[in-house]
Write a protein that holds these residues in place. Structure first.
Motif, PDB file in Angstrom:
ATOM      1  N   TYR A 255       0.941  -1.050   0.024  1.00 14.60           N
ATOM      2  CA  TYR A 255      -0.025  -0.029   0.088  1.00 14.60           C
ATOM      3  C   TYR A 255       0.892   1.216   0.195  1.00 14.60           C
ATOM      4  O   TYR A 255       0.257   2.350  -0.092  1.00 14.60           O
ATOM      5  CB  TYR A 255      -0.961   0.031   1.152  1.00 14.60           C
ATOM      6  N   VAL A 256       2.121   1.209   0.238  1.00 15.34           N
ATOM      7  CA  VAL A 256       2.952   2.491   0.046  1.00 15.34           C
ATOM      8  C   VAL A 256       3.290   2.822  -1.402  1.00 15.34           C
ATOM      9  O   VAL A 256       3.847   3.792  -1.716  1.00 15.34           O
ATOM     10  CB  VAL A 256       4.257   2.469   0.780  1.00 15.34           C
ATOM     11  N   VAL A 257       3.228   1.934  -2.268  1.00 12.37           N
ATOM     12  CA  VAL A 257       3.667   2.008  -3.742  1.00 12.37           C
ATOM     13  C   VAL A 257       2.522   3.028  -4.109  1.00 12.37           C
ATOM     14  O   VAL A 257       1.224   2.804  -4.373  1.00 12.37           O
ATOM     15  CB  VAL A 257       3.550   0.747  -4.510  1.00 12.37           C
ATOM     16  N   ALA A 258       3.052   4.334  -4.716  1.00 15.24           N
ATOM     17  CA  ALA A 258       2.036   5.218  -5.521  1.00 15.24           C
ATOM     18  C   ALA A 258       2.488   5.402  -6.929  1.00 15.24           C
ATOM     19  O   ALA A 258       3.355   4.640  -7.405  1.00 15.24           O
ATOM     20  CB  ALA A 258       2.262   6.546  -4.608  1.00 15.24           C
ATOM     21  N   GLY A 259       1.996   6.373  -7.458  1.00 13.04           N
ATOM     22  CA  GLY A 259       2.184   6.636  -8.864  1.00 13.04           C
ATOM     23  C   GLY A 259       3.273   7.273  -9.371  1.00 13.04           C
ATOM     24  O   GLY A 259       3.373   7.455 -10.588  1.00 13.04           O
TER      25      GLY A 259
END
Length: 372
Positions: A255-259
């Motif tokens: 859930y920390v992986v962002a765009g």
């Protein structure tokens, strides 16, 4: 002695301004955490959906046909809670439709774990955890289909995570189906009652991915790869050295992986800060959990309301609220091991760090947005 009345007035004004300044700062901070009544309604809806589902799951007429190895109330409540978090439509009809889809997406994730965990367990001790890698990929990849797609990916992962934690087997397939039906009903009822008072909000963890890049695969595909590779690294680490609760690290990594790499850095920082605040607060409440479990459950419900209010703009506060909720509910359920509960903090740090490394070095995204 100062005989100048004007000077006296100025002094009093400066004093009042000095007092009001921190009050105004606190007010601005509260406006960020709770910018509108609809956020509180959203939080209350999460708690209500969980409570209705958990209560229905414990009814004798419903639970008597479910094997005793799984808590139907916990499974249905978790499906309903996270379906309510992921849903974000304006009208009652659209919201109800999405809540049904999201509830059954969680059930699908649980079924996938049940079907594939046994063969993978024969191949390797850490085999069942490999199923979480597929869910981690879907959390990122399905963002290409908008907020509903992002929610479906998240629900599939959550279903796998719940099945992994509860060690569900083929004997529990009936329970999974019943839990999905209960969750759909329990999440729709409070959404219908909340009506137009609740407005959709943009959830950072479930927001649609960045704009497509010409000449390359979709950014969401790379986001899914980043989360999946990070999760795979954690599975290997757990197989080699053994982690206290590796699923917590995998969840943090997912859930920390962002765009973008910049967005991922911000999310890692906020998640770690929030967890390092929420876990100690939860541990401090352990004595209360032993002697007053009802009070602890009330505190957990309040924390989930704060989670819903803070999630769009204050991801750090949302993470702190959820970490607190997790610790105190585990304690209220009979888990009092300090090393196990404290592992939530350092395994979140581990998972977040691995997710950050993956986002920076595995097909790094350089989009203009923050990824939040």
């Amino acid at each position: 002695m100062n005989d100048d009345p004007q000077g006296s007035v100025d002094h009093g004004g400066n004093f009042r301004r000095g007092i009001l300044r921190p009050v105004a700062a606190v007010g601005r901070w509260l406006d960020q955490v709770d910018p509108g009544t609809h956020r509180r309604i959203k939080g209350l809806r999460l708690v209500t959906a969980y409570g209705i589902a958990a209560a229905l799951g414990t009814l004798q007429d419903i639970a008597h046909s479910v094997p005793g190895s799984v808590s139907l109330g916990y499974l249905a409540g978790s499906f309903a809670l996270w379906a309510s978090v992921s849903e974000g439509k304006t009208t009652r009809a659209e919201s109800s439709r999405d809540l049904v889809l999201l509830s059954f997406a969680a059930a699908l994730g649980a079924v996938l774990f049940v079907v594939f965990s046994r063969p993978l367990q024969i191949a390797s001790r850490a085999g069942p955890e490999l199923i979480l890698v597929t869910g981690a990929f879907l959390v990122g990849y399905l963002k290409r289909f908008g907020v509903l797609g992002a929610g479906l990916g998240s629900q599939i992962y959550i279903g796998e995570l719940l099945a992994y934690g509860a060690r569900l087997t083929a004997a529990d397939l009936r329970a999974i189906g019943i839990a999905a039906l209960i969750a759909a009903l329990a999440s729709i009822v409070p959404r219908v009652l909340s009506g137009p008072a609740e407005r959709p909000i943009s959830i950072p963890a479930l927001a649609a991915g960045p704009a497509p890049c010409s000449g390359r695969c979709s950014p969401e595909f790379f986001m899914g790869l980043q989360a999946a590779i990070g999760a795979l690294v954690i599975v290997v680490l757990n197989d080699l050295i053994g982690l206290v609760e590796s699923s917590w690290a995998i969840t943090a990594c997912t859930y920390v992986v962002a765009g973008s790499a910049t967005g991922t850095i911000q999310r890692v920082r906020r998640r770690i800060i929030g967890t390092l605040i929420g876990v100690p607060l939860g541990l401090a409440c352990l004595p209360v959990a032993v002697h007053a479990p009802l009070l602890i459950w009330a505190a957990a419900a309040f924390a989930m309301v704060v989670y819903a209010m803070a999630l769009p703009e204050r991801y750090d506060i949302a993470c702190a609220a959820f970490a607190f909720t997790l610790i105190v509910t585990l304690a209220a359920s009979g888990v009092h091991s300090i090393p196990l509960l404290a592992a939530r903090a350092w395994e979140t740090l581990l998972g977040g760090s691995i997710g950050l490394v993956a986002a920076m070095f595995v097909f790094p995204l350089r989009s203009s947005g923050t990824g939040e």
